[in-house]
Design an enzyme around this catalytic site. Structure first.
Site: not given
Length: 87
Positions: A12, A14-16, A87
């Site tokens: 996904t 570099l989300h939060l 992740e």
């Protein structure tokens, strides 16, 4: 000054959560740690700067470290990205 390119492997991008992990890792070092993406430079120690870069899976970024512990910092940042940033 040292630099190295790395490809973001997170599905996904570099989300939060991974951005926070990246910043937390960067803050452990005295060196100035930035990364370049599509001609822009972002501060790896700022979550907003990392999120603002809108990095997606498969994108290539180049870390640039400058300071007393630049070699160690660069290795740690590259290792963190290659290990998936939690992740």
């Amino acid at each position: 000054m040292v630099s190295q390119k790395v490809i973001i492997k997170n599905p996904t991008g570099l989300h939060l959560r991974p951005a926070g992990i990246l910043c937390k890792e960067a803050m452990q070092y005295k060196s100035l740690i930035t990364f370049q993406y599509r001609g822009n430079t972002a501060n790896a120690k700022s979550v907003l700067s990392v999120l603002g870069a809108c990095i997606k899976s498969g994108d290539e970024i180049e870390f640039v470290c400058e300071g007393d512990d630049e070699e160690i910092a660069l290795k740690a940042m590259v290792d963190a990205v290659e290990n998936g940033l939690g992740e």
